[in-house]
Structure formats: C-alpha cells, structure tokens
Design an enzyme around this catalytic site. Structure first.
Site: not given
Ligand code: S3P
Length: 450
Positions: A30, A130, A323
């Site tokens: 992230s 998605r 996750d």
């Molecule tokens: C992420 C947010 C999460 C996570 C993804 C990375 C991010 O998704 O599952 O692997 O980097 O902002 P969501 O915000 O859709 O839950």
C-alpha cells in the site's frame, strides 16, 4: 474470481517442520503504490527506499511513466522520482494496464478524474471482475465522467477536462481504496472533499499527504482535503509489509518449536488487526524496538509457537486485518475449538472470493470450514499437538494470499500439499518461496516463471 485458466507454477510442500530465524519481508504494498503516486505529483525529487518490487506496485510505477513522469529504478528497493507537480501529468499513449492491482485501479481512477486528458484503465481477469461502482459513483457526483461496463467493472474510460466539485460522502463500505481515490480526486476539486468511513481503514494516504506538506483535516470520523494545494517532495523509507509478515506470524504460531523475528515491519494501528486477533487466540507475539519511520510506526515482531484457541473475531477488527484472513483461517484450523468470523463480506470482493476459495481449500485438507454470507465458521483441531490437516492438492484461484496461506498450512499437515496456480504470489511477495524455505518451510516450486 480468476477462473484459473492458466495453472501457472506450483508450490509443493513437505509436511511438518518449524520456522526459525531473523529476517525481513518485502516493502509494504500500500505504501509503495502511494509513494509512486504522491512522489509523481510532488514538486521536486522524491527518493524511495524499501520499495516493493512486486507486480502490483510495478504496475503503478509503469503507469506513472506512461503519464510522463521520469522514474529511475527500481533497483534493490530504490526508486527516484522526478515529480512533475499536481498539474504536470501528460496524456498516456494508450490504456494503462494495472494487472491484478485493485489499489492501482481505484486510486488512479480518482486521480485521473481530475486531469485535463482522457485515460483508460484495464486489468487482468480478476481485476476486471471486481466492483468499481464503489469508486465511480461518488466520483461521478463530484463531476467526473467515467464509463465502466454494464456490470460496473473495468475497463474504465475516464473523460478528462471535467470541473470537479468537493463533496461530503459517507462510504457504504469500509474501503481505504475508495477513501484514497476520493481524496486524490479532492486535490483537483473546487472546495473541500470529505469522506466518512463506516469503520477505520488504513490511513497511509492521509499520512503520506501530510508528509508531503499537504494539509489533511480530520473531524468526528470524517477526513478531508481542500483542492488546489501543492505537494513538496519527501524521501520515503517503506517498512516491511505486515500483510506479508502475516504468513510467517501464523506459520511460527502453529508450527511447534518455532521462533522467529521479523524486522522492520510497518505496525500502523490501521493494519495491526492480525496481531490483535492472533493475541486473542493466545499467540506469543511481542513487538520490540518500536520506532517511527517517515510518519509510519515500525517494529520488530518476535513470535514463538503457541497453543491457539478458537475465538469469535470481533467485527470491529475486520477492516484492520482485511488482507490477513486467508492465513488467519489457517491459524483457526490449527486452533482448539471453533473460530467464528462475521461482518467480513468484503472478503468476497478481493483478488478472489476469499470466503469461498479458502473454505474449498481447507475442506480439501480435511478441515471443517463452513462458509457463510459474511464470514466463516472453522472447527479447529481436536488435538493441540501433531497434525491437524490432511495433505492434498489445492487451488489458489490466482490469488496470491490464498497461495501463501495454504502453503503455511503444510506446517501442520500429515502429508504433502500441492498448491496450484501460484504465479500471482509475485504481485505482493516476490521471493516468498525462497524466504519461506530459508525459514524452515519445506517448499519447492515447479514450473516457476521467474
Ligand atoms: C488497500 C486497501 C484494501 C486492501 C488492499 C490494499 C490499499 O482494500 O484489501 O489489499 O492499499 O488501500 P479495500 O480498501 O478495498 O478494502
């Protein structure tokens, strides 16, 4: 869900073993995405270290090159970005292919809605299935013009040149990707853009915007930015990804006689649900050497094997561990007693339907795992010691985290396990099999692409 047309390469795991050693895991996915995005939009030169050289973050990096940003690297986790300023992006020559990466698509969708040019965002079979309505709907009410498929999925065609207006938006689902996409659009909007989440989610975008000198407002669960500001380049040291560390955390908990230290892991409180859930299950986990690196908390995580017990997972922890559920389900299978997860319907919209796919994989390994609409009930092992899982052949359905979670299950299996379709492990954790082998997991790869 990825239909698994191409089986890719396979992990073969010998049963049993223990994990030992002191090591690092690759950089946070992230934070790596956001470092490229904000570094590109900043005035000046941003140097990034610890960058995750995985396919997802590389898709973001390539997209910003296609948008006219000069980026050196990556090499040994180092990237140097010549920021073009908030108004400096240029029209890409063709569609931006974001591969498997939901973060790239949802954040870029927001950011590109505010540009003066058109862009097209595409992805692989999983990403193209998605839901994107959750980001395109609020962006449209800001004045963006985005065309998706009838099902509300990619490819996304974004018509630039629109005047965006700030909005106040209460998100129906807890999603850091949606929140971040809206804040990035907010940089280009007239007035203030405010977002409220139903539950706290990862706040890396907010922290990094502030690190780049962009004011972020927080009020009673709302987060907001005002359009028209500028970002100042800043160096970023990306910590290890707690979502990658999670496989080893669980592995060391469930495999007897294990003891590991994972150094320099990001422990931002919006990401540490996995530590809290494992601690509630009775895990022996300790955070040492806590420090702050570039606005993000970091620590070394010490883990020893322990007897886990099944729990009812508190729903408020779900977005903070979103996750990590594939591998937490493996922990639950090895725990004594039942583990019950509710309030986690979002798992059905990840790289695969993680409720259905993990239930299938665990059942194949002899675990009583009952999927529900918004979670799972897992009947833990009846015995504290020894094998609680059978061997067998399981499928990841092209989902990196499913592949790594099922690989760790071998530590408590009676016979060997084969995990099919593991190519996408490289999206978040290049070198997983090598690192796991060094730590003591009996894993070999066949048909590897790299
Ligand atoms: C992420 C947010 C999460 C996570 C993804 C990375 C991010 O998704 O599952 O692997 O980097 O902002 P969501 O915000 O859709 O839950």
């Amino acid at each position: 869900m990825n239909t698994g047309e191409s089986q890719g390469h396979t992990f073969t795991l010998s049963p049993g073993g223990r994990l030992r050693g002191r090591f690092r895991v690759p950089g946070d996915k992230s934070i790596s995405h956001r470092a490229i995005m904000l570094g590109s939009l900043a005035d000046g030169h941003t140097r990034v270290s610890g960058f995750l050289e995985g396919a997802d973050a590389l898709a973001t990096l390539r997209s910003f090159r296609a948008l006219g940003v000069s980026i050196e690297g990556p090499g040994s986790g180092r990237v140097a970005i010549d920021g073009v300023g908030v108004d400096g992006l240029r029209a890409p020559a063709g569609p931006l292919d974001l591969g498997n990466s939901g973060t790239s698509m949802r954040l870029l969708c927001g950011l590109l809605s505010g540009q003066g040019f058109d862009s097209v965002l595409t992805g692989d079979a999983s990403l193209s299935a998605r839901p994107m309505g959750r980001i395109t709907t609020p962006l449209t009410s800001m004045g963006a013009s985005i065309h998706a498929t009838e099902a509300g999925t990619a490819p996304l065609l974004i018509h630039g040149g629109q005047r965006l207006r700030g909005i106040r938006y209460e998100m129906p689902v807890a999603s850091a990707q949606v929140k971040s996409g809206l804040l990035l659009a907010g940089l280009y909007a007239e007035g203030e853009t405010w977002v409220k989440e139903p539950a706290p989610t990862r706040d890396h975008t907010e922290r990094m915007l502030e690190g780049f000198g962009y004011p972020v407002y927080r009020e009673h669960g709302w987060v907001g930015v005002e359009g028209g500001g500028r970002l100042r380049a800043a160096d970023i040291d990306v910590p290890g990804d707690i979502s990658s560390a999670a496989f080893f955390l669980v592995g060391a908990c469930i495999a007897p006689d294990s003891e590991i230290v994972i150094e320099h892991v990001g422990v931002n409180p919006t990401r540490t649900g996995v530590l809290d859930i494992l601690s509630l299950m009775g895990a022996d986990i300790e955070l040492r050497n806590r420090r702050e690196v570039g606005g993000e908390p970091v620590a070394d995580i010490h883990v020893k094997s322990s007897w886990l017990r099944g729990i009812r997972i508190p729903e408020r922890m779900v977005p903070l561990a979103i996750d990590e559920f594939p591998v937490l389900f493996v922990a639950a299978a090895c725990a004594q007693g039942d583990t019950v997860l509710t309030g986690a319907e979002e798992l059905r919209f990840k790289e695969s339907d993680r409720i259905a796919v993990m239930a299938e994989g665990l059942q194949e390994l002899g675990v009583e795992a009952e999927p529900t609409a918004d979670g799972m009930v897992i009947r833990g092992g009846r015995r504290r010691e020894g094998h609680v899982l059978q061997g067998g052949q399981v499928r990841s359905h092209g989902d990196h985290r499913i592949a790594m979670a099922l690989a760790m299950a071998a530590l408590r299996a009676r016979e060997s396990i084969e995990v099919l379709d593991c190519d996408n492990v490289a999206t978040s954790f290049p070198g997983f099999a090598r690192l796991a082998r060094e730590a003591g997991l009996g894993v070999t790869e066949t048909g590897a692409v790299s």
